[in-house]
Design a protein around this motif. Structure first.
Motif, PDB file in Angstrom:
ATOM      1  N   GLU A 280      27.880  -4.131 -33.809  1.00  0.00           N
ATOM      2  CA  GLU A 280      27.143  -2.823 -33.070  1.00  0.00           C
ATOM      3  C   GLU A 280      25.597  -3.407 -32.655  1.00  0.00           C
ATOM      4  O   GLU A 280      25.222  -2.972 -31.611  1.00  0.00           O
ATOM      5  N   LYS A 281      24.979  -4.352 -33.160  1.00  0.00           N
ATOM      6  CA  LYS A 281      23.524  -4.614 -32.635  1.00  0.00           C
ATOM      7  C   LYS A 281      23.992  -5.433 -31.613  1.00  0.00           C
ATOM      8  O   LYS A 281      23.053  -5.035 -30.577  1.00  0.00           O
ATOM      9  N   ALA A 282      24.952  -6.229 -31.175  1.00  0.00           N
ATOM     10  CA  ALA A 282      25.071  -7.053 -29.990  1.00  0.00           C
ATOM     11  C   ALA A 282      25.377  -6.110 -28.985  1.00  0.00           C
ATOM     12  O   ALA A 282      24.954  -6.200 -27.875  1.00  0.00           O
ATOM     13  N   ILE A 283      26.083  -5.015 -29.342  1.00  0.00           N
ATOM     14  CA  ILE A 283      26.654  -3.998 -28.231  1.00  0.00           C
ATOM     15  C   ILE A 283      25.233  -3.467 -27.803  1.00  0.00           C
ATOM     16  O   ILE A 283      25.227  -2.974 -26.442  1.00  0.00           O
ATOM     17  N   LYS A 284      24.442  -3.032 -28.680  1.00  0.00           N
ATOM     18  CA  LYS A 284      23.345  -2.142 -28.387  1.00  0.00           C
ATOM     19  C   LYS A 284      22.467  -3.017 -27.655  1.00  0.00           C
ATOM     20  O   LYS A 284      21.638  -2.388 -26.586  1.00  0.00           O
ATOM     21  N   ILE A 285      22.152  -4.147 -27.710  1.00  0.00           N
ATOM     22  CA  ILE A 285      21.248  -5.134 -27.234  1.00  0.00           C
ATOM     23  C   ILE A 285      21.815  -5.112 -25.702  1.00  0.00           C
ATOM     24  O   ILE A 285      20.828  -5.161 -24.873  1.00  0.00           O
ATOM     25  N   LEU A 286      23.013  -5.446 -25.538  1.00  0.00           N
ATOM     26  CA  LEU A 286      23.503  -5.584 -24.173  1.00  0.00           C
ATOM     27  C   LEU A 286      23.251  -4.460 -23.355  1.00  0.00           C
ATOM     28  O   LEU A 286      23.205  -4.199 -22.317  1.00  0.00           O
TER      29      LEU A 286
ATOM     30  N   ARG B  56      16.671  -8.438 -34.157  1.00  0.00           N
ATOM     31  CA  ARG B  56      18.080  -7.578 -34.748  1.00  0.00           C
ATOM     32  C   ARG B  56      19.141  -8.558 -35.466  1.00  0.00           C
ATOM     33  O   ARG B  56      20.205  -8.132 -35.755  1.00  0.00           O
ATOM     34  N   THR B  57      19.119  -9.852 -34.944  1.00  0.00           N
ATOM     35  CA  THR B  57      20.034 -10.791 -35.454  1.00  0.00           C
ATOM     36  C   THR B  57      19.625 -12.043 -36.069  1.00  0.00           C
ATOM     37  O   THR B  57      18.458 -12.084 -36.416  1.00  0.00           O
ATOM     38  N   ASN B  58      20.454 -12.585 -36.635  1.00  0.00           N
ATOM     39  CA  ASN B  58      19.969 -13.871 -37.417  1.00  0.00           C
ATOM     40  C   ASN B  58      20.095 -15.251 -36.587  1.00  0.00           C
ATOM     41  O   ASN B  58      19.968 -16.516 -37.127  1.00  0.00           O
ATOM     42  N   LEU B  59      20.191 -15.026 -35.302  1.00  0.00           N
ATOM     43  CA  LEU B  59      20.484 -16.099 -34.551  1.00  0.00           C
ATOM     44  C   LEU B  59      19.286 -16.906 -34.213  1.00  0.00           C
ATOM     45  O   LEU B  59      19.324 -18.324 -34.347  1.00  0.00           O
ATOM     46  N   LEU B  60      18.015 -16.392 -34.365  1.00  0.00           N
ATOM     47  CA  LEU B  60      16.824 -17.055 -34.215  1.00  0.00           C
ATOM     48  C   LEU B  60      16.020 -17.106 -35.216  1.00  0.00           C
ATOM     49  O   LEU B  60      15.829 -16.059 -35.624  1.00  0.00           O
ATOM     50  N   GLU B  61      15.506 -18.299 -35.437  1.00  0.00           N
ATOM     51  CA  GLU B  61      14.448 -18.520 -36.550  1.00  0.00           C
ATOM     52  C   GLU B  61      13.311 -18.204 -35.760  1.00  0.00           C
ATOM     53  O   GLU B  61      12.979 -18.303 -34.516  1.00  0.00           O
TER      54      GLU B  61
END
Length: 433
Positions: free
Chosen positions: A63-69, A96-101
């Motif tokens: 859902e977070k990826a969908i919202k960002i896009l 919003r994600t854990n992709l980036l430190e």
């Protein structure tokens, strides 16, 4: 320590498209076109972030990826010529994600600044000029982009735990979950090797809660495979998880009393954990096992030595075998504890233990259960000396040799012995018929 290799890291780029585009950066870098390398690198990083979000949307319905896009598309529609959405993209992925430190987000900000300097004329004291990065700066940006973004899989999202649990629930009927190697291959391929430290820690903590604290229908249905997954995580990095438990004792010392068997099972695998629990947890566990012979037999970690524990169980059974109450230990528990010894390399001790416990059968029914649960599955593993002890124990216990099933089980034992050992002397065992 081996120097960082751009070529080696390039092979680990997750997206095939990104890998293809990244070759342009590599060519520019080795052709000393550092300005072009920086400009292209930034474009590739932004594109790769979009690819990752799209994968999260398509593969995991994140859902977070969908919202960002959706928000990015809205920004681009409002102002098609503005590049502001690029910085928003980095910020939102970070927040919003854990992709980036945090370090990755800072590195991308620096890359963006250098990209603007490379792509747009800068007013200097003697006129306009384009920024010319040096080799070292360019290489640093390339390395940061590879390690911080490009080689990371898209799975790194805070919602991945729900997908993780759903996947475990689906596969439990598709693979043999008692075969840890199969489960390990699946989980490492689909999840573990794709986790960063933050996601891994979050999944571990949530999985611990589901296994040892949560009681509902879904948790009950999947507790065994969830437990296996938790154990595999710890196996993969024991020292890390030992430190995590030590750093949050109260959380990891708490468990639902109805799930104490699973909690004890984990401590059997990792007895070092017991010492770092709170004193309250230790007292609760020690008191629980003293009240239940099955738990006391099962909880070998308290003894600290599996071989000594097997001897203690045999002696306990001999002292209490006249009482037909809760003090009797089930065949399942006896087999489970023998497997711990077997896994520790104490195969002979495990075999003797099973034979001794079968020899202490206190009723015809229990002798049947213990033969079927303890002896029959291991006959192919018994040595000649093991069989001599087995026949002696049968010969000395009327609850075994007088039972209705004795003829069939003795016939099976005799057949196994004759197929493996020559000139075995059965004559000394008068009640083995």
């Amino acid at each position: 320590m081996r120097d960082f290799s751009i070529e080696f890291a390039t092979e680990k780029i997750h997206s095939a498209k990104t890998r293809e585009y990244f070759n342009e950066v590599v060519k520019s870098y080795y052709g000393n076109s550092y300005r072009s390398a920086i400009v292209m690198l930034y474009s590739i990083v932004i594109t790769d972030l979009l690819y990752k979000l799209q994968d999260l949307k398509d593969l995991y319905a994140d859902e977070k990826a969908i919202k960002i896009l959706d928000e990015i598309e809205e920004l681009k529609k409002r102002n098609p010529k503005s590049p502001d959405w690029e910085k928003k993209l980095v910020n939102w992925v970070f927040e919003r994600t854990n992709l980036l430190e945090p370090a990755d987000e800072s590195n991308l900000s620096s890359l963006q600044n250098h990209r603007h300097l490379c792509a747009h004329p800068v007013l200097l004291s003697n006129g306009y000029d384009l920024y010319q990065p040096n080799k070292e700066t360019t290489r640093a940006h390339i390395r940061n982009a590879l390690e911080g973004v490009l080689t990371k899989p898209p799975i790194l999202s805070k919602n991945i735990f729900h997908d993780f649990l759903d996947n475990l629930s689906r596969i439990k009927s598709m693979i043999d979950i008692d075969n840890e190697e199969d489960l390990k291959k699946h989980l490492f391929s689909r999840y573990f090797k794709k986790f960063n430290s933050k996601v891994e820690d979050s999944v571990f903590k949530s999985l611990w809660r589901i296994v040892f604290k949560t009681i509902d229908e879904k948790s009950e249905e999947n507790r065994k495979i969830n437990f296996k997954a938790l154990k595999l995580m710890i196996d993969n990095n024991f020292n890390k998880y030992q430190s995590i438990i030590l750093g949050d004792k109260d959380y990891y010392s708490d468990f639902n009393e109805k799930l104490i068997k699973f909690y004890i099972e984990l401590l059997n695998y990792f007895p070092e954990f017991f010492e770092i629990l709170t004193d309250s947890a230790k007292v609760l566990i020690e008191n629980a096992v003293r009240k239940d012979a099955n738990l006391e037999a099962f909880a070998w970690f308290i003894s600290g030595d599996i071989k000594a524990h097997l001897v203690n169980i045999v002696n306990y059974q001999k002292e209490n075998n006249r009482e037909y109450d809760y003090t009797h230990i089930s065949a399942q528990t006896l087999m489970e504890i023998s497997e711990y010894a077997r896994n520790h390399g104490d195969v002979e001790e495990a075999n003797v233990f099973l034979i001794e416990m079968f020899g202490e059968s206190y009723s015809y029914e229990e002798a049947d259960r213990r033969y079927n649960g303890l002896i029959h599955p291991k006959l192919n593993e018994f040595s000649e000396e093991n069989f001599k002890v087995l026949l002696k124990r049968i010969d000395n216990n009327g609850q075994i040799y007088r039972r209705r099933e004795a003829f069939h089980s003795n016939y099976h034992i005799k057949s196994k012995i004759e197929s493996r050992f020559n000139d075995f002397d059965f004559s000394r065992y008068h009640n083995f018929k």
